[in-house]
Design a protein around this motif. Structure first.
Motif, PDB file in Angstrom:
ATOM      1  N   HIS A 330      50.243  41.215  38.388  1.00 39.84           N
ATOM      2  CA  HIS A 330      50.724  42.036  37.277  1.00 39.84           C
ATOM      3  C   HIS A 330      50.265  41.496  35.927  1.00 39.84           C
ATOM      4  O   HIS A 330      50.445  42.156  34.903  1.00 39.84           O
ATOM      5  CB  HIS A 330      52.251  42.148  37.307  1.00 39.84           C
ATOM      6  N   PHE A 331      49.738  40.273  35.926  1.00 41.63           N
ATOM      7  CA  PHE A 331      49.227  39.734  34.653  1.00 41.63           C
ATOM      8  C   PHE A 331      48.029  38.829  34.884  1.00 41.63           C
ATOM      9  O   PHE A 331      47.998  37.694  34.441  1.00 41.63           O
ATOM     10  CB  PHE A 331      50.329  39.028  33.850  1.00 41.63           C
ATOM     11  N   THR A 333      45.504  39.099  33.354  1.00 44.35           N
ATOM     12  CA  THR A 333      44.889  38.911  32.045  1.00 44.35           C
ATOM     13  C   THR A 333      45.598  37.841  31.222  1.00 44.35           C
ATOM     14  O   THR A 333      45.341  37.710  30.040  1.00 44.35           O
ATOM     15  CB  THR A 333      44.917  40.220  31.261  1.00 44.35           C
ATOM     16  N   MET A 396      41.729  48.580  44.205  1.00 41.10           N
ATOM     17  CA  MET A 396      40.817  48.423  43.060  1.00 41.10           C
ATOM     18  C   MET A 396      41.458  47.583  41.964  1.00 41.10           C
ATOM     19  O   MET A 396      40.816  46.715  41.358  1.00 41.10           O
ATOM     20  CB  MET A 396      40.440  49.802  42.506  1.00 41.10           C
ATOM     21  N   ALA A 398      43.620  45.343  42.425  1.00 41.92           N
ATOM     22  CA  ALA A 398      43.806  43.974  42.909  1.00 41.92           C
ATOM     23  C   ALA A 398      42.590  43.115  42.626  1.00 41.92           C
ATOM     24  O   ALA A 398      42.663  41.892  42.651  1.00 41.92           O
ATOM     25  CB  ALA A 398      44.096  43.992  44.408  1.00 41.92           C
ATOM     26  N   MET A 399      41.441  43.751  42.394  1.00 42.95           N
ATOM     27  CA  MET A 399      40.224  42.982  42.130  1.00 42.95           C
ATOM     28  C   MET A 399      40.280  42.492  40.687  1.00 42.95           C
ATOM     29  O   MET A 399      39.901  43.203  39.762  1.00 42.95           O
ATOM     30  CB  MET A 399      39.002  43.857  42.377  1.00 42.95           C
ATOM     31  N   ALA A 400      40.734  41.259  40.515  1.00 38.00           N
ATOM     32  CA  ALA A 400      41.102  40.776  39.185  1.00 38.00           C
ATOM     33  C   ALA A 400      40.025  41.033  38.132  1.00 38.00           C
ATOM     34  O   ALA A 400      40.317  41.485  37.023  1.00 38.00           O
ATOM     35  CB  ALA A 400      41.435  39.293  39.247  1.00 38.00           C
ATOM     36  N   ALA A 401      38.760  40.775  38.485  1.00 37.89           N
ATOM     37  CA  ALA A 401      37.710  40.900  37.476  1.00 37.89           C
ATOM     38  C   ALA A 401      37.629  42.339  36.964  1.00 37.89           C
ATOM     39  O   ALA A 401      37.402  42.581  35.776  1.00 37.89           O
ATOM     40  CB  ALA A 401      36.372  40.463  38.056  1.00 37.89           C
ATOM     41  N   ALA A 402      37.842  43.298  37.867  1.00 41.67           N
ATOM     42  CA  ALA A 402      37.839  44.694  37.445  1.00 41.67           C
ATOM     43  C   ALA A 402      39.143  45.052  36.746  1.00 41.67           C
ATOM     44  O   ALA A 402      39.176  45.891  35.848  1.00 41.67           O
ATOM     45  CB  ALA A 402      37.619  45.606  38.648  1.00 41.67           C
ATOM     46  N   ASP A 403      40.215  44.392  37.178  1.00 44.86           N
ATOM     47  CA  ASP A 403      41.529  44.673  36.594  1.00 44.86           C
ATOM     48  C   ASP A 403      41.554  44.419  35.092  1.00 44.86           C
ATOM     49  O   ASP A 403      42.312  45.052  34.360  1.00 44.86           O
ATOM     50  CB  ASP A 403      42.600  43.827  37.280  1.00 44.86           C
ATOM     51  N   TYR A 404      40.708  43.489  34.617  1.00 51.07           N
ATOM     52  CA  TYR A 404      40.677  43.242  33.168  1.00 51.07           C
ATOM     53  C   TYR A 404      40.388  44.545  32.414  1.00 51.07           C
ATOM     54  O   TYR A 404      40.784  44.706  31.264  1.00 51.07           O
ATOM     55  CB  TYR A 404      39.608  42.206  32.805  1.00 51.07           C
ATOM     56  N   GLN A 405      39.667  45.463  33.080  1.00 47.27           N
ATOM     57  CA  GLN A 405      39.392  46.759  32.451  1.00 47.27           C
ATOM     58  C   GLN A 405      40.481  47.798  32.712  1.00 47.27           C
ATOM     59  O   GLN A 405      40.643  48.735  31.946  1.00 47.27           O
ATOM     60  CB  GLN A 405      38.050  47.323  32.937  1.00 47.27           C
ATOM     61  N   TYR A 406      41.193  47.671  33.854  1.00 49.34           N
ATOM     62  CA  TYR A 406      42.221  48.682  34.157  1.00 49.34           C
ATOM     63  C   TYR A 406      43.562  48.336  33.527  1.00 49.34           C
ATOM     64  O   TYR A 406      44.400  49.205  33.319  1.00 49.34           O
ATOM     65  CB  TYR A 406      42.498  48.773  35.660  1.00 49.34           C
ATOM     66  N   HIS A 407      43.778  47.043  33.325  1.00 49.51           N
ATOM     67  CA  HIS A 407      45.116  46.590  32.959  1.00 49.51           C
ATOM     68  C   HIS A 407      45.623  47.314  31.717  1.00 49.51           C
ATOM     69  O   HIS A 407      44.864  47.545  30.781  1.00 49.51           O
ATOM     70  CB  HIS A 407      45.075  45.083  32.714  1.00 49.51           C
ATOM     71  N   ASN A 408      46.911  47.664  31.736  1.00 49.48           N
ATOM     72  CA  ASN A 408      47.530  48.308  30.583  1.00 49.48           C
ATOM     73  C   ASN A 408      46.928  49.667  30.232  1.00 49.48           C
ATOM     74  O   ASN A 408      47.080  50.138  29.112  1.00 49.48           O
ATOM     75  CB  ASN A 408      47.427  47.429  29.328  1.00 49.48           C
TER      76      ASN A 408
ATOM     77  N   THR B 108      34.464  40.026  44.150  1.00 48.38           N
ATOM     78  CA  THR B 108      35.552  39.875  43.180  1.00 48.38           C
ATOM     79  C   THR B 108      35.669  38.424  42.733  1.00 48.38           C
ATOM     80  O   THR B 108      35.684  38.135  41.532  1.00 48.38           O
ATOM     81  CB  THR B 108      36.897  40.317  43.796  1.00 48.38           C
ATOM     82  N   ILE B 112      35.067  36.872  39.097  1.00 47.09           N
ATOM     83  CA  ILE B 112      36.159  36.197  38.377  1.00 47.09           C
ATOM     84  C   ILE B 112      35.651  34.874  37.802  1.00 47.09           C
ATOM     85  O   ILE B 112      35.869  34.558  36.633  1.00 47.09           O
ATOM     86  CB  ILE B 112      37.367  35.942  39.311  1.00 47.09           C
ATOM     87  N   TRP B 176      41.353  44.128  23.657  1.00 43.17           N
ATOM     88  CA  TRP B 176      40.557  44.939  24.585  1.00 43.17           C
ATOM     89  C   TRP B 176      39.511  45.749  23.837  1.00 43.17           C
ATOM     90  O   TRP B 176      39.842  46.526  22.945  1.00 43.17           O
ATOM     91  CB  TRP B 176      41.478  45.880  25.380  1.00 43.17           C
ATOM     92  N   GLY B 182      36.454  43.670  29.814  1.00 47.58           N
ATOM     93  CA  GLY B 182      37.903  43.622  29.999  1.00 47.58           C
ATOM     94  C   GLY B 182      38.628  42.738  29.017  1.00 47.58           C
ATOM     95  O   GLY B 182      38.019  42.015  28.232  1.00 47.58           O
ATOM     96  N   GLN B 183      39.941  42.808  29.130  1.00 49.51           N
ATOM     97  CA  GLN B 183      40.825  42.243  28.120  1.00 49.51           C
ATOM     98  C   GLN B 183      41.421  40.903  28.529  1.00 49.51           C
ATOM     99  O   GLN B 183      41.289  40.461  29.669  1.00 49.51           O
ATOM    100  CB  GLN B 183      41.977  43.208  27.907  1.00 49.51           C
ATOM    101  N   TYR B 185      45.170  38.430  27.302  1.00 48.22           N
ATOM    102  CA  TYR B 185      46.374  38.407  26.470  1.00 48.22           C
ATOM    103  C   TYR B 185      46.242  37.459  25.271  1.00 48.22           C
ATOM    104  O   TYR B 185      45.635  36.398  25.378  1.00 48.22           O
ATOM    105  CB  TYR B 185      47.582  37.935  27.278  1.00 48.22           C
TER     106      TYR B 185
END
Lengths: 648, 307
Positions: A330-331, A333, A396, A398-408, B108, B112, B176, B182-183, B185
């Motif tokens: 959930h975080f 980032t 999708m 769950a893939m952290a590197a991609a999540d940086y773009q999806y997050h929030n 992935t 990362i 972001w 990607g972003q 915090y």
């Protein structure tokens, strides 16, 4: 007077004035109707003091539907704002309050109570028990939930609603950046209802482990009971974390400690960790019982045994275990480092494996079946494609590197609505329409049921599919204003939301319509069912089973129908021991409400008075030597003969 | 049968959405730098894999519903109520998802780790260090090497990595810039690092994506990516023409509210490091809780300045 108008009551917004007026009118109407029809005594005797799991379950469901309405209105207001962003239909503050209450209400006061309500009604019937293990505690659970929900809902007319999101992240929600009663409502509303949920977890754990009918081994339990057992374990392990986190932040806000504050070397990030340590298992608390419901419904309407029962049970156990090992997703980032993010990426993706097994096993259950398309089955079939879509987008994310773009972003918003609505809400509707005849003695109207299904499911896809694209276009969640290029998709989304609202209204109208016009059930076995709840008569007598049958395999009732067997063995009737009703749970929870309200406003005299009241109720309960009563054999005979008239 | 129509409807809706979004900018899928590019590759790869799963489930579901629905004249030959499972099949649909998860995990994890370092393509140059500090509801960008600071906008050179040092003066924000990648915090009392890089010159939108309260929606900024010389010219010009940032003025700017674009020929880093535990209560010491009690109607802000 100045305090009353400026701080206590929320003033200045026509929407809220409208809400106040309607609250007052509805309250007056309720009081009037109850008085006019002289129903106060009935209400107190039959409902407010009941410890009967069936009535408690029904009250949970009624409250959950009311909360679904409230949360749905919030959703419609948000959609309206995002469709007309320049008209300032809602200002920023109001929008923030509304998305916060929408999220909190839907998860805590709608999804969970709805499922707990179904668990309450169904589980004791499925395992051949006469009530839950601790009926008194069960009533405490319900009333603390109800009063917690009431406290939370009060906030929007008295003092102002919480406005830091349903995740209530520190330091935004802390005393430094968010003074005032708003956030206190969140903390205490959740705390009070959380106590009830924790008690429910313990209660059902014990009920299912200790009160099964003779011969019902664990691997012979109906799958919904299994899902409830696993859910109870998750609740029992996860909720204490929430309780502690809420308490720490309450102390921060009211008594000036510095656990999560910016000052005094507080650790705001600790809140995010604690919140999701509870919050992720919470997701499975609201999805596993729904899985159980779909399993029951699909097997019943495909008229086949559940495919791969053991795999179904094991996959739920694995999901439950993994649910405690994924909270960091959930975080991603937050910058915990590549190692941490990699581990949590992989554990999160692993959850898709047992979930995938379940999906294919449901398909396997339909294989070589004879599928009927009644409304509960429609919800279950609709669930599969919609939920798979939510599931794969979950992978999708769950893939952290991609999540940086999806997050929030709205990609995330689309994902979790895709799993929570397709999973939990469809599950609740499937479960309610499935067990409705057992609860109320008549089916819900099929035609209206189908209309509401199609409106809801089509509206759902129209509403949430565009949001994935909005995420790719860079639209962040929780924003009350939008860029012009996000406009077209937002309009489509709103159209979908309106269709869903129509679907919901038809569903509710169906309750009324069916009450008036549906044919009454003559037997207890409406759908040619397979588990023990269908072995009882409809309506179910308050003691559930006159005699508890010996269980010799899975699908107890299916076997009984083939081999003969009854829950009314005239020769072996014995007096039945039942718990007495009690007004203490209601009164005690009312005191919790008083104490909570006092703490919200930091009126210590009121908080202390409430706490004393709670303690007094505990003392009363401790010296309560009422061990229940026995139902005589004659009364059982009379009840059963009357209930079984239709069968002859 | 109706259910099939439902599914066609969904497909139609997807096609419709694709057409509708064709003309709009979709920064995540059209990145302008190597970080966003590697993320886009991962996203596209996962979309392809996931589409396969969705198609398999849809086809299987349709088959079951059509073949095994109750209908008149259906023989009971293929109805088997006692059919209770098939271990072989269950193993297959456990192992295949495991393989898919593995196939997704490997790229992935590699990505990362890659994103923890500045992009390879500009490894010949030192990254440009920019401290990005969020405060309710604006952005301070400090260039310690250039000794300049900007508010709510940002200039970066192209083809050179930017090393963002992220922190916050109050609530948790998230920096972001979708077109670049990607972003991450921004948090008070700690510092996180984010590498981004622009390969194409242009103006990109940046924002805080993490909810921070009343002015959250307006907490945006523009990123001007330009060739190294132009960037250097801008730095020189700012150094000469912009005023110094005094501590008093900085403290004033920190008060919750919106700000227009500004520039200074010194940075706030000499006064406070919000990224250290010592700096985490700097804003609260100065503006206390009162400033957050009644948030005034928000005026100004980056959007306004651009009009």
């Amino acid at each position: 007077m100045d305090f009353l108008l400026n701080e206590f009551l929320v003033t200045g917004d026509p929407l809220i004035y409208g809400a106040m007026v309607s609250i007052v009118l509805v309250s007056i109407a309720i009081v009037f109707v109850l008085t006019y029809f002289r129903k106060w005594g009935y209400l107190w005797r039959e409902w407010l003091t009941t410890v009967d799991h069936k009535k408690i379950g029904i009250m949970y469901i009624i409250a959950a539907i009311a909360m679904l309405f409230r949360g749905g209105v919030d959703a419609m207001l948000m959609r309206a704002q995002l469709t007309l962003p320049n008209t300032e239909f809602l200002n920023s503050q109001h929008y923030n309050e509304i998305f916060t209450t929408h999220g909190t209400i839907m998860i805590i006061f709608m999804a969970m109570p709805f499922l707990i309500g179904l668990m309450n009604f169904v589980v004791p019937l499925q395992i051949g028990a006469r009530d839950v293990a601790f009926p008194f505690l069960n009533a405490v659970s319900f009333w603390s939930f109800a009063f917690g929900a009431m406290l939370f809902n009060l906030s929007f007319v008295i003092g102002g609603s919480p406005d830091a999101g349903w995740t209530n992240y520190a330091p935004l929600a802390g005393p430094n950046l968010n003074p005032g009663p708003n956030i206190n409502y969140y903390l205490l509303g959740l705390q009070i209802s959380g106590i009830g949920t924790l008690a429910t977890g313990i209660n059902f754990m014990v009920t299912i482990l200790k009160m099964r009918a003779p011969g019902m081994k664990l691997m012979r339990m109906p799958i919904f009971t299994w899902s409830s057992l696993i859910t109870s374990f998750i609740i029992t392990f996860a909720f204490p974390i929430l309780t502690v986190a809420l308490a720490l932040m309450t102390i921060d806000r009211i008594f000036g400690s510095q656990f999560f504050t910016l000052t005094g070397e507080g650790m705001p990030m600790m809140w995010a960790n604690l919140f999701w340590l509870w919050g992720h298992p919470e997701v499975y608390i609201v999805i596993l019982p729904a899985f159980g419901i779909f399993s029951e419904v699909i097997s019943t309407f495909a008229r086949k045994q559940l495919f791969g029962y053991k795999a179904m049970v094991w996959s739920m156990l694995i999901i439950a275990g993994l649910s405690f090992l994924v909270w960091v997703h959930h975080f991603f980032t937050m910058g915990a480092g590549a190692g941490v993010n990699s581990v949590f990426s992989v554990t999160t993706m692993l959850i898709s494996v047992p979930t995938g097994v379940k999906i294919f096993n449901w398909l396997g259950t339909m294989y070589k079946g004879k599928i009927r398309f009644d409304t509960p089955m429609l919800w279950s079939i609709g669930f599969i494609p919609c939920f798979v879509l939510g599931g794969v987008t979950g992978v999708m994310l769950a893939m952290a590197a991609a999540d940086y773009q999806y997050h929030n972003t709205y990609f995330l918003v689309a994902h979790f609505h895709n799993v929570l609505i397709a999973g939990t809400v469809f599950g609740c509707f499937a479960g309610l329409t499935f067990w409705y005849p057992k609860m109320f003695g008549h089916k819900m109207n099929e035609k209206l049921g189908k209309i509401s299904f199609w409106f809801f499911v089509i509206g759902f896809n129209v509403c949430f599919l565009p949001m994935y694209f909005l995420g790719f276009m860079g639209m962040p969640r929780r924003t009350y204003s939008i860029e012009p290029e996000w406009m077209p998709l937002n309009v489509i989304s709103t159209i979908g939301a309106v269709l869903m609202a129509v679907g919901f209204l038809v569903f509710v109208y169906n309750i009324y319509y069916s009450f008036r016009y549906s044919e009454r059930e003559k037997t207890g076995d409406t759908w040619d069912g397979r588990a023990l709840e269908w072995a009882t008569t409809t309506p179910v007598p308050f003691y559930n089973f006159a005699t508890v049958p010996e269980i010799t395999g899975p699908e107890a009732f299916w076997k009984m129908k083939q081999e003969g067997g009854t829950t009314y063995d005239k020769e072996n009737l014995e007096p039945i021991h039942m718990p007495s009703d009690s007004g203490v749970p209601f009164i005690m929870s009312a005191f919790m409400f008083v104490a909570g309200f006092g703490l919200v406003w930091e009126w210590m005299f009121m908080a202390i008075a409430g706490l004393i009241g709670i303690l007094a109720c505990m003392v009363v309960r401790s010296f309560d030597y009422d061990h229940g009563f026995h139902v005589s054999v004659e009364e059982i005979k009379e009840t059963e003969e009357k209930a079984r008239e239709g069968e002859k | 049968m109706k259910n099939k129509w439902g599914k066609y409807g969904i497909l139609l809706a997807v096609a419709f959405l694709l057409i509708l979004t064709a003309g709009c900018s979709v920064p995540v899928l059209d990145p302008k730098g190597p970080v966003g590019e590697s993320q886009k590759n991962l996203i596209v790869f996962s979309i392809i894999m996931m589409s396969l799963i969705v198609i398999v489930v849809m086809v299987a579901l349709t088959y079951m519903l059509v073949k095994f629905r109750e209908r008149p004249n259906r023989s009971d030959e293929d109805y088997d109520p006692e059919h209770e499972g098939n271990t072989k099949l269950e193993i297959i649909w456990t192992v295949i998802p495991l393989i898919i998860v593995t196939a997704l995990s490997i790229p992935t994890v590699i990505t990362i780790y890659q994103l923890e370092d500045p992009p390879q393509s500009s490894s010949d140059k030192e990254p440009l260090v920019v401290h990005a500090t969020s405060a309710d509801w604006k952005w301070f960008f400090s260039y310690p090497e250039q000794k300049i600071e900007t508010v709510n906008y940002l200039h970066i050179p192209t083809d050179r990595a930017v090393e963002f040092k992220l922190s916050s003066a109050d609530s948790m924000a998230s920096l972001w810039i979708p077109a670049l990648g990607g972003q991450k915090y921004n948090m008070a009392g700690m510092e996180t690092t984010l590498y981004l890089q622009a390969d194409e010159a242009g103006t990109y939108e940046g924002r805080n994506s993490n909810f921070t309260g009343t002015g959250f929606a307006e907490q945006t900024f523009d990123v001007h990516a330009e060739p190294a010389e132009e960037f250097q010219n801008w730095v020189e010009e700012t150094k000469q023409s912009a005023p110094e940032l005094t501590q008093d003025q900085y403290d004033e700017l920190l008060a919750p509210g919106l700000l227009q674009e500004m520039e200074f020929s010194s940075t706030h880093l000499e006064y406070v490091d919000h990224g250290s535990m010592d700096g985490s209560d700097y804003l609260i010491q100065r503006h206390g809780t009162e400033a957050f009690e009644d948030i005034p109607a928000l005026e100004g802000g980056e959007d306004v300045a651009n009009d």
